[in-house]
Design an enzyme around this catalytic site. Structure first.
Site, PDB file in Angstrom:
ATOM      1  N   TYR A  79       0.827  -1.214   0.000  1.00 31.75           N
ATOM      2  CA  TYR A  79       0.000   0.000   0.000  1.00 31.75           C
ATOM      3  C   TYR A  79       0.862   1.265   0.000  1.00 31.75           C
ATOM      4  O   TYR A  79       0.444   2.301  -0.485  1.00 31.75           O
ATOM      5  CB  TYR A  79      -0.896   0.035   1.245  1.00 31.75           C
ATOM      6  N   LYS A 127       3.052 -15.273   1.775  1.00 32.39           N
ATOM      7  CA  LYS A 127       3.223 -15.947   0.479  1.00 32.39           C
ATOM      8  C   LYS A 127       4.712 -16.213   0.341  1.00 32.39           C
ATOM      9  O   LYS A 127       5.372 -15.800  -0.615  1.00 32.39           O
ATOM     10  CB  LYS A 127       2.662 -15.058  -0.646  1.00 32.39           C
ATOM     11  N   ASP A 159      -3.188 -18.041  -0.184  1.00 34.73           N
ATOM     12  CA  ASP A 159      -4.219 -18.705  -1.003  1.00 34.73           C
ATOM     13  C   ASP A 159      -4.900 -19.798  -0.188  1.00 34.73           C
ATOM     14  O   ASP A 159      -6.133 -19.929  -0.186  1.00 34.73           O
ATOM     15  CB  ASP A 159      -3.630 -19.239  -2.321  1.00 34.73           C
ATOM     16  N   ASP A 193      -6.428  -6.827   4.075  1.00 31.44           N
ATOM     17  CA  ASP A 193      -7.561  -6.148   3.449  1.00 31.44           C
ATOM     18  C   ASP A 193      -8.495  -7.190   2.825  1.00 31.44           C
ATOM     19  O   ASP A 193      -9.713  -7.167   3.034  1.00 31.44           O
ATOM     20  CB  ASP A 193      -7.042  -5.186   2.367  1.00 31.44           C
ATOM     21  N   ASP A 246     -12.348  -8.817   4.448  1.00 32.25           N
ATOM     22  CA  ASP A 246     -13.634  -8.783   3.727  1.00 32.25           C
ATOM     23  C   ASP A 246     -14.205 -10.196   3.638  1.00 32.25           C
ATOM     24  O   ASP A 246     -15.403 -10.412   3.822  1.00 32.25           O
ATOM     25  CB  ASP A 246     -13.468  -8.231   2.301  1.00 32.25           C
TER      26      ASP A 246
HETATM   27  C1  IPM Z   1     -10.371  -1.031   4.219  1.00 30.14           C
HETATM   28  C2  IPM Z   1     -10.656  -0.371   2.898  1.00 30.14           C
HETATM   29  C3  IPM Z   1      -9.504   0.562   2.562  1.00 30.14           C
HETATM   30  C4  IPM Z   1      -8.247  -0.280   2.438  1.00 30.14           C
HETATM   31  C5  IPM Z   1      -9.719   1.445   1.328  1.00 30.14           C
HETATM   32  C6  IPM Z   1     -10.985   2.255   1.415  1.00 30.14           C
HETATM   33  C7  IPM Z   1      -8.534   2.333   1.071  1.00 30.14           C
HETATM   34  O1  IPM Z   1     -10.883  -1.324   1.919  1.00 30.14           O
HETATM   35  O2  IPM Z   1     -10.232  -0.310   5.223  1.00 30.14           O
HETATM   36  O3  IPM Z   1     -10.294  -2.257   4.261  1.00 30.14           O
HETATM   37  O4  IPM Z   1      -7.959  -0.819   1.349  1.00 30.14           O
HETATM   38  O5  IPM Z   1      -7.538  -0.402   3.415  1.00 30.14           O
HETATM   39 MG    MG Z   2     -10.948  -3.311   2.638  1.00 28.53          MG
END
Ligand code: IPM
Ligand code: MG
Length: 359
Positions: A141, A192, A224, A248, A252
């Site tokens: 990032y 990884k 993975d 990240d 999710d």
């Molecule tokens: C998160 C979001 C952020 C990230 C974005 C909005 C920059 O997806 O906080 O997980 O990628 O960290």
């Molecule tokens: Mg995110």
């Protein structure tokens, strides 16, 4: 002494969910002795519209001065054509970097009431309680060099850099092990290392860090496989520690185990425990302004703030109990609806949690 909370609603549903957070905090202030004051600021697209930058100096100054920061979400389709340096996401990333919030805690907890809202089988997810510890201020990032360049052939090439220093890996490793000590004493480090040197070092350093925590069992998994194991048998995990980008993605994924991304809170902490608190979901432009977003991830983030930055663990538990109570009452925003429950709006959910605080 009165603690100062900087509220940054941001974009999209950020406004709506933050209103519910403030509602809950105001109730705690009125009835339960919470001594806080609010300040407001702009970040993301909302800040860009006013100042031409997603992270105005003023917001950053206030963030540095605050005891804790509550953030909604950033981003909207209308900003996608902007140069990447001024996109809303840069506001959020800038705050994380400037405040050195390297340790991002993303708990994925399955509320028993929501077992049927998950797309996975109840036996796979019921009782789930995972803590994802995501490194937040390094990795791909932030790595340099980065950019898009034009080669001699005229073809364009995009490039980013995955880089971690030993000390960056050590400190996030310690965060994860410290947390594991208060939980089930298991850390799974996700990397990884079979392909990327950077995460080969990650693995070596994690093994070093583990020596200071003889009670904690450290395991390693390639990302993975971890993605697969998360949907196959998620309850095998206690604490997962991983890089910025892997965290990240996996957070999710983990959120959907719990029924909805609208349920996952997060805390982003610096070395002293100062923090920024935000739901892990985005600004959800498709449902913004409709009063249907799930405010629970935000309210659970408020609970994390009370626990980690404002030294009010009993009020944190009070919010968590209230969330449990409204779920027991069968109230659901649309994203966690299942048959036999009652759909409520964002503000109705916030009202219900606020009312349940008294119990
Ligand atoms: C998160 C979001 C952020 C990230 C974005 C909005 C920059 O997806 O906080 O997980 O990628 O960290
Ligand atoms: Mg995110």
């Amino acid at each position: 002494m009165t603690k100062k909370i900087l509220v940054l609603p941001g974009d999209g549903i950020g406004q709506e969910i933050m209103a519910e957070a403030v509602k809950v905090l105001e109730k705690l202030r009125a009835n339960h002795g919470l001594d806080v004051e609010f300040e407001w600021g702009l970040v993301g697209g909302a800040a860009y519209d006013k100042y031409g930058t997603p992270l105005p100096e003023e917001t950053l100054t206030r963030a540095k001065a605050a005891d804790a920061i509550l953030l909604g979400a950033v981003g909207a389709p209308k900003y996608e054509s902007l140069d990447i340096s001024v996109r809303p996401e840069k506001g959020l990333l800038g705050l994380r970097a400037e405040l050195k919030l390297f340790s991002n805690l993303r708990p994925a907890i399955m509320y028993p009431q929501l077992v049927h809202a998950s797309t996975l089988k109840p036996e796979v997810v019921s009782g789930l309680d995972i803590m994802i510890v995501r490194e937040l201020t390094g990795g791909i990032y932030f790595g340099k060099p980065r950019g898009i360049r034009t080669l001699e052939t005229g073809e364009r090439e995009g490039f980013n850099t995955l880089v971690y220093s030993e000390s960056e890996i050590q400190r996030i490793g310690r965060s994860a092990f410290d947390i594991a000590m208060k939980r089930n004493k298991r850390v799974c480090s996700v990397d990884k290392a079979n392909v990327l040197e950077c995460t080969e070092l990650w693995r070596e350093v994690m093994i070093e860090v583990a020596k200071d925590y003889p009670e904690v069992k450290l395991s390693h998994m390639y990302v993975d496989n971890a993605a697969m194991q998360l949907v196959r048998a998620p309850k095998q995990f206690d604490v997962i520690v991983t890089t910025n980008m892997f965290g990240d993605i996996l957070s999710d994924e983990a959120s959907m185990l719990t029924g909805s991304i609208g349920m996952l809170p997060s805390a982003s902490l610096d070395a002293k425990g100062k923090g920024m608190y935000e739901p892990i979901h985005g600004s959800a432009p498709d449902i913004a302004g409709k009063n249907i977003a799930n405010p629970l991830a935000t309210l659970l983030s408020v609970a994390m703030m009370l626990r980690y930055s404002l030294n009010a663990p009993s009020l944190a538990s009070r919010i968590e109990r209230a969330v449990n109570a409204v779920l027991d009452q069968g109230l659901r925003t649309a994203d966690i609806y299942s048959e036999g429950t009652k759909t409520v709006s964002t503000s109705e959910m916030g009202d219900a949690v606020t009312a349940a605080l008294a119990a």
